[in-house]
Scaffold this active site. Structure first.
Site, PDB file in Angstrom:
ATOM      1  CG  ASP A  10      -2.063   0.898   1.150  1.00  0.00           C
ATOM      2  OD1 ASP A  10      -1.981   1.870   0.385  1.00  0.00           O
ATOM      3  OD2 ASP A  10      -3.065   0.663   1.833  1.00  0.00           O
ATOM      4  CB  CYS A  45      -5.948   3.253  -1.697  1.00  0.00           C
ATOM      5  SG  CYS A  45      -4.568   3.840  -0.697  1.00  0.00           S
ATOM      6  CG  ASP A 280      -2.302   0.969  -3.208  1.00  0.00           C
ATOM      7  OD1 ASP A 280      -1.160   1.401  -2.971  1.00  0.00           O
ATOM      8  OD2 ASP A 280      -3.231   1.046  -2.375  1.00  0.00           O
ATOM      9  CG  ASN A 281      -1.249   4.779  -4.230  1.00  0.00           C
ATOM     10  OD1 ASN A 281      -2.377   4.362  -3.976  1.00  0.00           O
ATOM     11  ND2 ASN A 281      -0.457   5.233  -3.285  1.00  0.00           N
TER      12      ASN A 281
END
Length: 481
Positions: A10, A45, A280-281
């Site tokens: 995450d 997210c 996710d990023n």
């Protein structure tokens, strides 16, 4: 059929591989392939996770931010998108037993969307975190039943709990069906709570001081220009502290990866398992004087690590092709032998790249899109900025606003490394970067670049913003021939 395991971190920066994730690097990257140009179409997210699950750009899955109103885990998402995610197809059409553990979508478990009783289609075993990242004092949905956890390290630290559940699954799963696992650790997302054994690690580490650190973002969208430069000592201390704690939380993730790889090896399943590691990023820590967050269009927020090992993948490779998280679903379905023409996915299967096929026609650009969040009222701590801002720091540096809404074409081909972005605001603000000359995106060349190139990129952007399925894979402006 091969087993498939996906580790999803995450807000993990590409940089983190060098130091905290030593075992992950040794067990996945060095045993397989590292994609050095892997991106997410939306640096937040929920939209990003929705893109992974559906294989679609945000304009096709309609998850625009982390709120229920933004379609994050909403009833509408559950009805229209969830039945067609790649895990749903894996389970229903390919006979896989599927296992999920960790953070799903930020609003998962919200009362207005069925609570933790809702188990999305496609999962045989479901251990999902209620709402957003935590390390202690959280609730898990265990196959639809709520299970509370407190703050006792040995039984509650979420990264370790996920590791234990995953090991149990590998121990007791059926040997008559292939397996798919997705382990979505909250680390290194805030609140960055490291486990007790790692609180002393990385004491001398601070956020990288690249050439775009703590400088004024001139010629950029007003949201970037409003950041105070230089940052206050308090902000710098805060972001350095966050950076250090993020790395500390990753040491537990590294342990988790090692435990699972060893377990697969002991079970004799490692050689027939594809293992993916991604995020996710990205995340920024002080670039253009923005203290910490994501949601921006720059490389530090949209670029993510992607490592893959598995059958037929040669060790120690790097691949420079432009890949995106919308490619994960098609890749995994392709591994499972599913006909991709039957899906509505926008991404492409990476399997030919993983196998090292020589004559692969590949994309030279993809779409980045984000819809800004902001409140109608002004932020009481920052009345001077007017209405519509959000995520503001004490010194009135706001990380998002409702008109931080943009779309970009990110181009990477043999001769071009460019980004073209348009904001959906009153001035239709444009940012263009030549990353060959300016990898840290300091100089916006929108006013000086050749008009013909601008027009081509603007046209390509309009095409990508309305694309769906196969039309998202048509050749870009700078494709050879």
């Amino acid at each position: 059929p091969a087993g498939i395991l996906v580790f999803l971190a995450d807000t993990l920066l590409v940089l983190s591989f060098q130091t905290p994730l030593k075992k992950t690097n040794a067990l996945i990257a060095q045993m397989g392939i590292t994609f050095v140009n892997a991106y997410v179409p939306s640096a937040l997210c929920c939209p990003s996770r929705a893109s992974i699950l559906t294989g679609k750009y945000p304009h096709n899955h309609h998850v625009v931010n982390n709120t229920l109103e933004g379609n994050c885990s909403s009833k509408l998402w559950q009805k229209i998108q969830e039945p067609y995610t790649f895990p749903a197809l894996l389970k229903a059409m390919c006979g896989y037993q599927t296992f999920f553990a960790g953070k799903y979508l930020n609003e998962y478990g919200a009362e207005d969307a069925g609570g933790v009783g809702h188990v999305p289609p496609g999962w045989s075993f479901w251990y999902a975190l209620e709402k957003n990242s935590k390390y202690y004092n959280y609730t898990l949905s265990v196959n639809g039943k709520a299970r509370r956890h407190g703050e006792n390290y040995s039984v509650d630290y979420l990264t370790d709990v996920l590791a234990n559940m995953s090991l149990d699954f590998l121990e007791y799963k059926s040997n008559f069906e292939p397996f798919f696992m997705m382990i979505a650790t909250p680390a290194p997302h805030s609140p960055w709570t490291p486990p007790p054994q790692y609180t002393k690690s990385f004491q001398n580490v601070s956020a990288p001081r690249n050439s775009n650190f703590n400088i004024h973002g001139k010629n950029k969208h007003w949201l970037i220009r409003q950041a105070k430069t230089p940052m206050s000592n308090l902000s710098i201390q805060f972001l350095d502290d966050a950076y250090r704690k993020r790395w500390q939380t990753l040491l537990s993730v590294d342990d988790l990866v090692e435990k699972l790889v060893k377990k697969l090896e002991v079970n004799g399943e490692l050689d027939n398992t594809y293992i993916f590691y991604t995020s996710d990023n990205g995340f920024h820590t002080g670039q253009f004087s923005l203290p910490i967050d994501k949601r921006q269009l720059y490389e530090f927020d949209i670029k993510v690590p992607l490592l893959v090992r598995g059958p037929g993948i040669k060790p120690n490779q790097t691949n420079k092709m432009l890949v995106a998280n919308i490619d994960l679903g098609p890749t995994i379905l392709d591994i499972a032998g599913y006909d991709l023409n039957k899906t509505q996915m926008d991404g492409m299967s990476l399997l030919p790249l993983l196998r090292g096929d020589k004559n692969v026609t590949w994309r030279s650009d993809f779409l980045v899109e984000y819809q800004g969040e902001g409140y109608n009222g002004s932020d009481p701590t920052c009345p001077g900025l007017g209405p519509g801002v959000t995520h503001c720091f004490p010194d009135c540096v706001c990380e998002d606003s409702y008109n931080n809404t943009y779309a970009c074409v990110r181009t990477l081909s043999a001769s071009w490394d460019l980004q073209y972005c348009e904001f959906d605001d009153r001035e239709v603000f444009v940012e263009v970067y030549n990353l060959t000359a300016d990898p840290h995106q300091i100089n916006n060349i929108a006013k000086t670049i050749d008009q013909e190139i601008l027009e081509k990129m603007n046209y390509r952007l309009m095409m990508l913003q309305s694309c769906s399925g196969a039309t998202c894979r048509t050749p870009g402006v700078f494709d050879p021939g």
